[in-house]
Motif scaffolding. Structure first.
Motif, PDB file in Angstrom:
ATOM      1  N   ARG A  29     -17.723  48.781 -31.448  1.00 43.73           N
ATOM      2  CA  ARG A  29     -18.334  49.288 -30.516  1.00 43.73           C
ATOM      3  C   ARG A  29     -17.651  48.803 -29.073  1.00 43.73           C
ATOM      4  O   ARG A  29     -17.502  49.400 -28.380  1.00 43.73           O
ATOM      5  N   ALA A  30     -17.235  47.485 -29.197  1.00 44.91           N
ATOM      6  CA  ALA A  30     -17.083  46.729 -27.878  1.00 44.91           C
ATOM      7  C   ALA A  30     -16.139  47.250 -27.401  1.00 44.91           C
ATOM      8  O   ALA A  30     -15.711  46.849 -26.804  1.00 44.91           O
ATOM      9  N   VAL A  31     -15.116  46.857 -29.038  1.00 44.18           N
ATOM     10  CA  VAL A  31     -13.434  47.579 -28.808  1.00 44.18           C
ATOM     11  C   VAL A  31     -13.945  48.662 -27.701  1.00 44.18           C
ATOM     12  O   VAL A  31     -12.406  48.684 -26.679  1.00 44.18           O
ATOM     13  N   LEU A  32     -14.420  49.634 -28.375  1.00 47.24           N
ATOM     14  CA  LEU A  32     -14.382  50.744 -27.803  1.00 47.24           C
ATOM     15  C   LEU A  32     -14.909  51.538 -26.425  1.00 47.24           C
ATOM     16  O   LEU A  32     -13.981  51.727 -25.409  1.00 47.24           O
ATOM     17  N   ALA A  33     -15.648  50.360 -26.060  1.00 48.03           N
ATOM     18  CA  ALA A  33     -16.235  50.163 -25.111  1.00 48.03           C
ATOM     19  C   ALA A  33     -15.068  49.314 -24.225  1.00 48.03           C
ATOM     20  O   ALA A  33     -15.129  50.320 -22.442  1.00 48.03           O
ATOM     21  N   LEU A  34     -14.802  48.300 -23.996  1.00 45.60           N
ATOM     22  CA  LEU A  34     -13.771  48.014 -23.432  1.00 45.60           C
ATOM     23  C   LEU A  34     -12.669  48.506 -23.312  1.00 45.60           C
ATOM     24  O   LEU A  34     -12.293  48.649 -21.738  1.00 45.60           O
ATOM     25  N   VAL A  35     -12.107  49.431 -23.902  1.00 40.18           N
ATOM     26  CA  VAL A  35     -10.713  50.421 -23.189  1.00 40.18           C
ATOM     27  C   VAL A  35     -11.875  51.989 -22.486  1.00 40.18           C
ATOM     28  O   VAL A  35     -10.780  52.173 -21.983  1.00 40.18           O
ATOM     29  N   GLU A  37     -13.939  51.054 -20.543  1.00 44.80           N
ATOM     30  CA  GLU A  37     -13.808  50.616 -19.264  1.00 44.80           C
ATOM     31  C   GLU A  37     -13.013  50.778 -18.422  1.00 44.80           C
ATOM     32  O   GLU A  37     -12.477  50.002 -16.864  1.00 44.80           O
ATOM     33  N   GLY A  38     -11.196  50.593 -19.344  1.00 45.04           N
ATOM     34  CA  GLY A  38     -10.127  50.589 -18.478  1.00 45.04           C
ATOM     35  C   GLY A  38      -9.030  49.156 -18.301  1.00 45.04           C
ATOM     36  O   GLY A  38      -8.253  49.410 -18.817  1.00 45.04           O
ATOM     37  N   VAL A  39      -9.770  48.282 -19.929  1.00 43.35           N
ATOM     38  CA  VAL A  39      -9.209  47.226 -20.469  1.00 43.35           C
ATOM     39  C   VAL A  39      -7.913  47.753 -21.624  1.00 43.35           C
ATOM     40  O   VAL A  39      -8.305  48.326 -22.162  1.00 43.35           O
ATOM     41  N   GLY A  40      -7.168  47.270 -21.231  1.00 42.59           N
ATOM     42  CA  GLY A  40      -5.679  48.482 -22.363  1.00 42.59           C
ATOM     43  C   GLY A  40      -5.486  47.719 -23.507  1.00 42.59           C
ATOM     44  O   GLY A  40      -4.465  47.959 -23.919  1.00 42.59           O
ATOM     45  N   LEU A  41      -5.369  45.976 -23.118  1.00 37.42           N
ATOM     46  CA  LEU A  41      -5.219  45.736 -24.558  1.00 37.42           C
ATOM     47  C   LEU A  41      -6.750  44.993 -25.098  1.00 37.42           C
ATOM     48  O   LEU A  41      -7.196  43.770 -24.305  1.00 37.42           O
ATOM     49  N   VAL A  42      -6.590  45.063 -26.278  1.00 32.37           N
ATOM     50  CA  VAL A  42      -8.014  44.411 -26.700  1.00 32.37           C
ATOM     51  C   VAL A  42      -6.966  43.670 -28.548  1.00 32.37           C
ATOM     52  O   VAL A  42      -6.700  44.618 -29.117  1.00 32.37           O
ATOM     53  N   THR A 194     -23.968  47.646 -22.106  1.00 29.99           N
ATOM     54  CA  THR A 194     -24.381  47.777 -21.072  1.00 29.99           C
ATOM     55  C   THR A 194     -23.421  46.814 -20.245  1.00 29.99           C
ATOM     56  O   THR A 194     -22.564  46.747 -19.830  1.00 29.99           O
ATOM     57  N   ALA A 195     -24.223  45.845 -20.828  1.00 27.70           N
ATOM     58  CA  ALA A 195     -23.699  44.319 -19.578  1.00 27.70           C
ATOM     59  C   ALA A 195     -22.124  43.677 -20.016  1.00 27.70           C
ATOM     60  O   ALA A 195     -21.261  43.080 -19.347  1.00 27.70           O
ATOM     61  N   LEU A 196     -21.760  44.106 -21.984  1.00 29.14           N
ATOM     62  CA  LEU A 196     -20.465  44.554 -21.344  1.00 29.14           C
ATOM     63  C   LEU A 196     -19.381  44.892 -20.913  1.00 29.14           C
ATOM     64  O   LEU A 196     -18.426  44.602 -19.713  1.00 29.14           O
ATOM     65  N   ARG A 197     -19.099  46.068 -20.404  1.00 37.19           N
ATOM     66  CA  ARG A 197     -19.254  47.223 -19.715  1.00 37.19           C
ATOM     67  C   ARG A 197     -18.912  46.555 -17.964  1.00 37.19           C
ATOM     68  O   ARG A 197     -17.868  46.773 -17.596  1.00 37.19           O
ATOM     69  N   ARG A 198     -20.793  46.145 -17.812  1.00 36.46           N
ATOM     70  CA  ARG A 198     -20.607  45.015 -17.046  1.00 36.46           C
ATOM     71  C   ARG A 198     -19.325  44.345 -16.085  1.00 36.46           C
ATOM     72  O   ARG A 198     -18.703  44.288 -15.341  1.00 36.46           O
ATOM     73  N   ARG A 199     -19.408  43.498 -16.999  1.00 36.58           N
ATOM     74  CA  ARG A 199     -18.305  42.495 -17.522  1.00 36.58           C
ATOM     75  C   ARG A 199     -16.940  42.674 -17.545  1.00 36.58           C
ATOM     76  O   ARG A 199     -16.007  42.096 -16.520  1.00 36.58           O
ATOM     77  N   ALA A 200     -16.596  43.914 -18.669  1.00 36.81           N
ATOM     78  CA  ALA A 200     -15.513  44.114 -17.893  1.00 36.81           C
ATOM     79  C   ALA A 200     -14.913  44.609 -16.608  1.00 36.81           C
ATOM     80  O   ALA A 200     -13.586  44.374 -16.513  1.00 36.81           O
ATOM     81  N   ARG A 201     -15.769  45.492 -16.341  1.00 32.85           N
ATOM     82  CA  ARG A 201     -15.477  46.345 -14.911  1.00 32.85           C
ATOM     83  C   ARG A 201     -15.056  44.978 -13.792  1.00 32.85           C
ATOM     84  O   ARG A 201     -14.339  44.485 -12.867  1.00 32.85           O
TER      85      ARG A 201
END
Length: 214
Positions: A29-35, A37-42, A194-201
């Motif tokens: 779920r963390a991998v998919l959430a990061l992507v 949000e726009g993170v291209g390399l996980v 939700t916090a992960l998505r905020r930090r990613a941004r």
């Protein structure tokens, strides 16, 4: 993915997110959430619970849009297991058998090194870029000093990189930064997405500003 494509991703994205979790479902779920949000390399560390399964499922979900990497590749078996699961690029903590296997097969590899000798050895033996690890021991000033004799060496600092450090490393000439705990925190253990998505941004904003300034 080949080495030039990986280098292009690093140069464009400037951020590698590192997922290392005790819970396979939460890690996915963390991998998919990061992507999302726009993170291209996980990167999925092979110390993650059912790492091969997480890589395989993420690779199926994401296809070629966000190629998944495998981290903590220590041995040749690690490399083969990650490659067969669907990892498209690889990260090693040191210049050991995992790095040698990736270089032999001409796979994109971010090779762990710290000293000037290790960094030069990595690049001359086939590393796509140098993973400066643990970067926190020397900080941005050490990276700047390392780049004096090696101005064209592609370096990605990893280890203790928070948002402020990410900006400083990029200003000091890093190709990209690798970020684990300060970005992912407990999300890969079942924590707050939700916090992960905020930090990613937040991190994407930092690396984006650094890119505009360079």
């Amino acid at each position: 993915m080949d080495a030039p494509s990986f280098t292009a991703h690093l140069r464009r994205d400037r951020l590698v997110a590192i997922v290392r979790g005790r819970d396979a479902e939460a890690s996915l779920r963390a991998v998919l959430a990061l992507v999302e949000e726009g993170v291209g390399l996980v990167e999925v560390s092979l110390t993650t619970a059912d790492a091969a399964g997480v890589i395989a499922r993420a690779a199926r979900e994401l296809g070629g849009d966000a190629p998944v990497g495998a981290g903590t590749v220590v041995s040749r078996d690690d490399l083969l297991r990650a490659r067969d699961a669907g990892a498209r690029w690889f990260v090693t903590p040191a210049l050991g058998p995992g790095f040698e296997a990736a270089a032999e097969q001409r796979l994109p590899v971010l090779a762990g090194a710290f000293t000037p000798t290790e960094a030069l050895t990595a690049t001359t033996r086939g590393a796509t870029a140098v993973k400066l690890f643990p970067a926190s021991l020397g900080g941005p000033a050490y990276l700047a000093a390392l780049r004096d004799p090696f101005p064209d060496m592609p370096v990605v600092p990893v280890g203790g990189v928070d948002a402020a450090a990410a900006a400083a490393y990029l200003a000091a000439g890093a190709l990209a930064v690798g970020v684990g705990g300060p970005l992912v925190a407990d999300a890969a253990h079942g924590g707050d997405l939700t916090a992960l998505r905020r930090r990613a941004r937040e991190f994407l904003a930092v690396v984006g500003r650094a890119g505009e300034a360079s």
